[in-house]
Scaffold this motif. Structure first.
Motif, PDB file in Angstrom:
ATOM      1  N   GLU A 138     -16.856  -0.866  -1.936  1.00  0.00           N
ATOM      2  CA  GLU A 138     -15.643  -0.208  -2.191  1.00  0.00           C
ATOM      3  C   GLU A 138     -14.749  -1.319  -3.302  1.00  0.00           C
ATOM      4  N   ALA A 139     -14.164  -1.054  -4.164  1.00  0.00           N
ATOM      5  CA  ALA A 139     -13.245  -1.904  -4.858  1.00  0.00           C
ATOM      6  C   ALA A 139     -11.996  -1.916  -4.787  1.00  0.00           C
ATOM      7  N   VAL A 149       0.966  -1.333   0.050  1.00  0.00           N
ATOM      8  CA  VAL A 149       0.104  -0.080  -0.039  1.00  0.00           C
ATOM      9  C   VAL A 149       0.769   1.209   0.137  1.00  0.00           C
ATOM     10  N   ASN A 150       1.944   1.243   0.905  1.00  0.00           N
ATOM     11  CA  ASN A 150       2.761   2.647   0.964  1.00  0.00           C
ATOM     12  C   ASN A 150       3.487   2.924  -0.264  1.00  0.00           C
ATOM     13  N   HIS A 151       3.921   1.713  -1.033  1.00  0.00           N
ATOM     14  CA  HIS A 151       4.408   1.909  -2.213  1.00  0.00           C
ATOM     15  C   HIS A 151       3.517   2.308  -3.631  1.00  0.00           C
ATOM     16  N   GLY A 152       2.037   2.424  -3.453  1.00  0.00           N
ATOM     17  CA  GLY A 152       1.376   2.802  -4.365  1.00  0.00           C
ATOM     18  C   GLY A 152       1.168   1.874  -5.175  1.00  0.00           C
ATOM     19  N   HIS A 153       0.928   0.453  -4.946  1.00  0.00           N
ATOM     20  CA  HIS A 153       0.417  -0.589  -5.874  1.00  0.00           C
ATOM     21  C   HIS A 153      -1.025  -0.876  -5.692  1.00  0.00           C
ATOM     22  N   VAL A 154      -1.578  -0.311  -4.523  1.00  0.00           N
ATOM     23  CA  VAL A 154      -2.991  -0.470  -4.439  1.00  0.00           C
ATOM     24  C   VAL A 154      -3.955   0.538  -4.826  1.00  0.00           C
ATOM     25  N   THR A 155      -5.295   0.262  -5.474  1.00  0.00           N
ATOM     26  CA  THR A 155      -6.169   1.071  -5.568  1.00  0.00           C
ATOM     27  C   THR A 155      -7.469   0.847  -5.039  1.00  0.00           C
ATOM     28  N   VAL A 156      -8.012   1.862  -4.556  1.00  0.00           N
ATOM     29  CA  VAL A 156      -9.572   2.008  -4.063  1.00  0.00           C
ATOM     30  C   VAL A 156     -10.226   2.852  -5.109  1.00  0.00           C
ATOM     31  N   ASN A 157     -11.221   1.833  -5.553  1.00  0.00           N
ATOM     32  CA  ASN A 157     -12.183   2.492  -6.499  1.00  0.00           C
ATOM     33  C   ASN A 157     -11.608   3.319  -7.715  1.00  0.00           C
ATOM     34  N   GLY A 158     -10.575   2.575  -8.156  1.00  0.00           N
ATOM     35  CA  GLY A 158      -9.849   3.048  -9.200  1.00  0.00           C
ATOM     36  C   GLY A 158      -8.752   4.201  -8.947  1.00  0.00           C
ATOM     37  N   ARG A 159      -8.572   4.639  -7.651  1.00  0.00           N
ATOM     38  CA  ARG A 159      -7.808   5.626  -7.209  1.00  0.00           C
ATOM     39  C   ARG A 159      -6.528   5.221  -6.346  1.00  0.00           C
ATOM     40  N   VAL A 160      -5.469   5.492  -6.481  1.00  0.00           N
ATOM     41  CA  VAL A 160      -4.238   5.115  -5.800  1.00  0.00           C
ATOM     42  C   VAL A 160      -4.424   5.469  -4.477  1.00  0.00           C
ATOM     43  N   ALA A 212      -9.044  -7.929  -9.127  1.00  0.00           N
ATOM     44  CA  ALA A 212      -9.980  -6.951  -8.362  1.00  0.00           C
ATOM     45  C   ALA A 212     -10.621  -7.724  -7.222  1.00  0.00           C
ATOM     46  N   GLY A 213     -10.663  -6.923  -6.227  1.00  0.00           N
ATOM     47  CA  GLY A 213     -11.515  -7.349  -5.076  1.00  0.00           C
ATOM     48  C   GLY A 213     -12.673  -6.403  -4.649  1.00  0.00           C
ATOM     49  N   LYS A 214     -13.537  -6.877  -3.923  1.00  0.00           N
ATOM     50  CA  LYS A 214     -14.629  -6.014  -3.572  1.00  0.00           C
ATOM     51  C   LYS A 214     -15.047  -6.225  -2.159  1.00  0.00           C
ATOM     52  N   VAL A 215     -15.340  -5.105  -1.449  1.00  0.00           N
ATOM     53  CA  VAL A 215     -15.697  -5.280   0.049  1.00  0.00           C
ATOM     54  C   VAL A 215     -17.207  -5.191   0.115  1.00  0.00           C
ATOM     55  N   ASN A 216     -17.783  -6.297   0.690  1.00  0.00           N
ATOM     56  CA  ASN A 216     -19.148  -6.273   0.540  1.00  0.00           C
ATOM     57  C   ASN A 216     -19.909  -6.086   1.809  1.00  0.00           C
ATOM     58  N   GLY A 217     -19.189  -5.772   3.134  1.00  0.00           N
ATOM     59  CA  GLY A 217     -19.763  -5.378   4.387  1.00  0.00           C
ATOM     60  C   GLY A 217     -18.701  -5.259   5.187  1.00  0.00           C
TER      61      GLY A 217
END
Length: 202
Positions: free
Chosen positions: A135-136, A112-123, A173-178
Motif C-alpha cells: 500500500e502507498a 489522519v482524522n482531518h483527512g490529510h493522509v491518503t492510502v493508494n490515492g484515496r483519503v 509519498a511512502g510505501k509499506v513493503n511488508g
C-alpha cells in the motif's frame, strides 16, 4: 474508558520512555506523586499491569480497543505477543508517525482524522486502518496538507525508519513493503507480560 487526554509527561515519568506519546523527556527521573521516590516492591500483577499500560498509552488506545487487538492476535499464527505488536504497528496512525509525517502518534492520529493522509490515492480518515504490504501512503493533494507534513518532516518523532517502510521526501509519498520485524519496534516492552495480563480476560 475513553482515550487519555491528560498530561503526557506525567505518564512518561510513571511508565518510562514512550516514543509514540511524547518527544519531551521529564526533568525528574522518578514517578510523579507523593510516594514517587519511595518505590515499594511491586507485585507480579503490578509489573504486568505496567507493561500493558505502556502499550495502551504509547499507541493511544482505549482498554476496549486493546482487548480487541489481543483477541485478534490470539487467532493469528505464531507468537501472540509479536502478532499483537505487529497489529498495533501496522495501524495507519502509527505508520504515518513512523514515516516521519507527524512528531507523535496523537499528532499522526489528528493528521489522519482531518483527512490529510491518503492510502493508494484515496483519503482515509480512520486512524485504526490496518496497513498492508504494497500500500502507498501519501499526502492529500492540497497546499495545506503538504505544508503541514513538510513542517513535521523537519522534526520527525523517530530518527530511524523501519525496514518495512520507505518514504520519498520530495514526492511526500511512502510505501509499506511488508510487516514490521520485532527489532524495529521502538517501544521497550515485554509483550509476553501483556499477553499474561489478558490471559484471564481475553
Amino acid at each position: 474508558m475513553s482515550r487519555y487526554r491528560g498530561p503526557r509527561l506525567r505518564v512518561v515519568r510513571r511508565l518510562g520512555e514512550l516514543p509514540g506519546l511524547s518527544r519531551k523527556s521529564p526533568r525528574r527521573a522518578y514517578p510523579p506523586g507523593q510516594h514517587g521516590q519511595a518505590r515499594k516492591k511491586r507485585s507480579e500483577y503490578a509489573i504486568r499491569l505496567e507493561e500493558k499500560q505502556k502499550l495502551r498509552f504509547n499507541y493511544g488506545l482505549s482498554e476496549k480497543q486493546l482487548l480487541r487487538y489481543v483477541r485478534k492476535a490470539r487467532r493469528a499464527t505464531g507468537s501472540t505477543g509479536q502478532a499483537l505488536l505487529q497489529l498495533l504497528e501496522m495501524r495507519l496512525d502509527n505508520t504515518v508517525f513512523r514515516l516521519g509525517m507527524a512528531p507523535t502518534i496523537p499528532a499522526a492520529r489528528q493528521l489522519v482524522n482531518h483527512g490529510h493522509v491518503t492510502v493508494n490515492g484515496r483519503v482515509v480518515n480512520i486512524p485504526s486502518y490496518q496497513c498492508r504490504a504494497g500500500e502507498a501512503i501519501g499526502v492529500r493533494d492540497n497546499d495545506a496538507s503538504r505544508r503541514l507534513v513538510q513542517a513535521n518532516l523537519e522534526y520527525p518523532g523517530l530518527a530511524n525508519m523501519p525496514s518495512h517502510l520507505e518514504f520519498d521526501k520530495t514526492k511526500l509519498a511512502g510505501k509499506v513493503n511488508g510487516v514490521i520485524e520485532r527489532e524495529w519496534i521502538a517501544l521497550q516492552i515485554n509483550e509476553l507480560l501483556v499477553v499474561e495480563y489478558y490471559s484471564r480476560q481475553a
